[in-house]
Design a protein around this motif. Structure first.
Motif, PDB file in Angstrom:
ATOM      1  N   UNK A  93     -45.614 -36.614 -10.861  1.00  0.00           N
ATOM      2  CA  UNK A  93     -46.376 -35.428 -10.508  1.00  0.00           C
ATOM      3  C   UNK A  93     -47.339 -35.785  -9.387  1.00  0.00           C
ATOM      4  N   UNK A  94     -47.807 -34.774  -8.675  1.00  0.00           N
ATOM      5  CA  UNK A  94     -48.753 -34.967  -7.574  1.00  0.00           C
ATOM      6  C   UNK A  94     -50.162 -35.151  -8.134  1.00  0.00           C
ATOM      7  N   UNK A  95     -51.125 -35.340  -7.244  1.00  0.00           N
ATOM      8  CA  UNK A  95     -52.520 -35.473  -7.665  1.00  0.00           C
ATOM      9  C   UNK A  95     -53.001 -34.227  -8.411  1.00  0.00           C
ATOM     10  N   UNK A  96     -52.503 -33.042  -8.016  1.00  0.00           N
ATOM     11  CA  UNK A  96     -52.901 -31.811  -8.692  1.00  0.00           C
ATOM     12  C   UNK A  96     -51.886 -31.392  -9.753  1.00  0.00           C
ATOM     13  N   UNK A  97     -51.121 -32.375 -10.245  1.00  0.00           N
ATOM     14  CA  UNK A  97     -50.235 -32.219 -11.401  1.00  0.00           C
ATOM     15  C   UNK A  97     -49.037 -31.299 -11.177  1.00  0.00           C
ATOM     16  N   UNK A  98     -48.584 -31.187  -9.953  1.00  0.00           N
ATOM     17  CA  UNK A  98     -47.359 -30.448  -9.678  1.00  0.00           C
ATOM     18  C   UNK A  98     -46.174 -31.408  -9.745  1.00  0.00           C
ATOM     19  N   UNK A  99     -45.006 -30.947 -10.205  1.00  0.00           N
ATOM     20  CA  UNK A  99     -43.865 -31.851 -10.337  1.00  0.00           C
ATOM     21  C   UNK A  99     -43.342 -32.341  -8.987  1.00  0.00           C
ATOM     22  N   UNK A 100     -42.924 -33.598  -8.972  1.00  0.00           N
ATOM     23  CA  UNK A 100     -42.290 -34.194  -7.793  1.00  0.00           C
ATOM     24  C   UNK A 100     -40.804 -34.340  -8.115  1.00  0.00           C
ATOM     25  N   UNK A 101     -39.965 -33.729  -7.295  1.00  0.00           N
ATOM     26  CA  UNK A 101     -38.530 -33.769  -7.556  1.00  0.00           C
ATOM     27  C   UNK A 101     -37.945 -35.127  -7.176  1.00  0.00           C
ATOM     28  N   UNK A 102     -38.210 -36.101  -8.035  1.00  0.00           N
ATOM     29  CA  UNK A 102     -37.660 -37.442  -7.828  1.00  0.00           C
ATOM     30  C   UNK A 102     -37.381 -38.092  -9.169  1.00  0.00           C
ATOM     31  N   UNK A 103     -36.276 -38.829  -9.223  1.00  0.00           N
ATOM     32  CA  UNK A 103     -35.974 -39.679 -10.362  1.00  0.00           C
ATOM     33  C   UNK A 103     -36.788 -40.957 -10.198  1.00  0.00           C
ATOM     34  N   UNK A 104     -36.857 -41.775 -11.262  1.00  0.00           N
ATOM     35  CA  UNK A 104     -37.606 -43.023 -11.150  1.00  0.00           C
ATOM     36  C   UNK A 104     -36.859 -44.001 -10.242  1.00  0.00           C
TER      37      UNK A 104
END
Length: 378
Positions: free
Chosen positions: A139-150
């Protein structure tokens, strides 16, 4: 009749078969080693405004600084596992510039910069390297999802995962693709072929990158496979496959942009082999590249690295200079300093935390162990 005889002779001429593969994969290049545009038409097709060119340069500079700082932290014992990225900035950062927030990234462990470029905070990347659970929060700093696998540690496994998501995107009629990166060694893994074959058979929305950096850990590419080009492996699964100068940011962006457009239109996946070099060790975990390659070879590749040619091009264009670059590097290092402090300030994990994160629903014995360690403050 004569044409058929000649054709049959070619089919049975095995030396010709090998040479034909080599002839079929010319390397896409727009910006040469001297920082000169050698294909104005390709530059026009890339549709890169001056701001875009500057943004790509900044992304590459940022990646280089993260590489430098991460290596120092690793030597100080303040970083976990780290795979250097110097030399691959165009292959990683210029290509990823062509994708959108809704696209899904499937990185290998050397592809941390691409995840951060999607909004993943650097402090979480540091924690990921240390094995902290918060490092797996995408997630971003403002808790939005980041579309990425680990960042995948299992070589090539991200290709299978990307193929599944790519098919899901297609079935849901999404204007998005899954894009995955692996190295030359990844193409020797079964997951590599299974991923591209599955995606190709179902015409899934995917773009696959093979970063041919010359060495799979300590194995030279020449010993990795007899295929004249790794892109040829894409043909085996029916994918449009191409070879790109991986140190040319403009060529990398153009190839990625057009591959994405092709795939999202429902045509299926594309495979892109990027010709680049790993200028530093495979990882900071004790690898010594001089045990399996020559210093002269490394020095030669340093002369062709992407920052040099892009810097020359932008400077000659009148939109970049040493003052701008120094200011941006200072800005980047300030950000990294702040992110390191955040990572260092996160509460260290306890034994009970490790047990809690092992299974979604702990069994009775594990629950008893968690309670025991918590009662001891561990």
């Amino acid at each position: 009749m004569a044409n058929i005889i000649e054709l049959n002779q070619k089919i049975l001429d095995f030396d010709y078969q090998v040479q034909a593969q080599d002839d079929q994969f010319p390397m896409l290049q727009v910006l040469n080693n001297a920082g000169e545009i050698i294909d104005e038409d390709a530059l026009s097709r890339a549709e890169l405004a001056d701001d875009d060119l500057i943004n790509i340069m900044k992304r590459m500079l940022w990646s280089r600084q993260l590489d430098i700082r991460s290596t120092k932290l690793a030597k100080q014992g303040r970083f976990g596992f780290f795979a250097p990225t110097a030399g691959q900035e165009a292959s990683q950062m210029a290509s990823s510039y062509a994708f959108k927030d809704d696209d899904w990234l499937f990185p290998g462990y050397r592809d941390i910069p691409q995840i951060v470029a999607k909004g993943w905070p650097i402090w979480k990347a540091i924690l990921w390297s240390r094995g902290h659970a918060k490092g797996n929060e995408y997630t971003t700093e403002d808790d939005k999802p980041v579309n990425s696998w680990f960042p995948q540690i299992i070589i090539g496994a991200q290709y299978v995962e990307a193929a599944g998501v790519a098919l899901g995107l297609k079935k849901r009629h999404k204007d998005a693709v899954a894009y995955a990166y692996t190295g030359d060694g990844g193409t020797s893994q079964g997951d590599f072929y299974e991923g591209i074959n599955f995606a190709s058979a179902y015409k899934a929305n995917a773009v696959f990158f093979v970063q041919n950096n010359g060495f799979a850990i300590s194995t030279p590419r020449t010993l990795q496979t007899a295929a004249p080009h790794l892109a040829a492996k894409g043909w085996s699964a029916g994918l449009p496959s191409l070879v790109v100068d991986g140190n040319d940011p403009i060529a990398m962006y153009l190839a990625a942009k057009q591959a994405r457009a092709w795939s999202v239109a429902g045509n299926g996946p594309v495979l892109i082999e990027t010709m680049t070099d790993r200028l530093e060790p495979h990882s900071t975990a004790g690898d010594d590249p001089l045990r399996y390659r020559q210093q002269a070879d490394i020095d030669d590749w340093w002369k062709k690295e992407p920052l040099i040619r892009m810097r020359t091009f932008l400077t000659n264009k009148g939109i970049w200079n040493e003052t701008l670059e120094s200011a941006y590097i200072d800005e980047t290092n300030t950000l990294i300093d702040e992110q390191i402090k955040i990572a260092d300030g996160v509460e260290k994990q306890k034994i009970s935390d490790f047990l809690k994160h092992t299974l979604e629903v702990p069994g009775q014995v594990m629950q008893e162990q968690i309670a025991k360690f918590e009662s001891e403050g561990k």
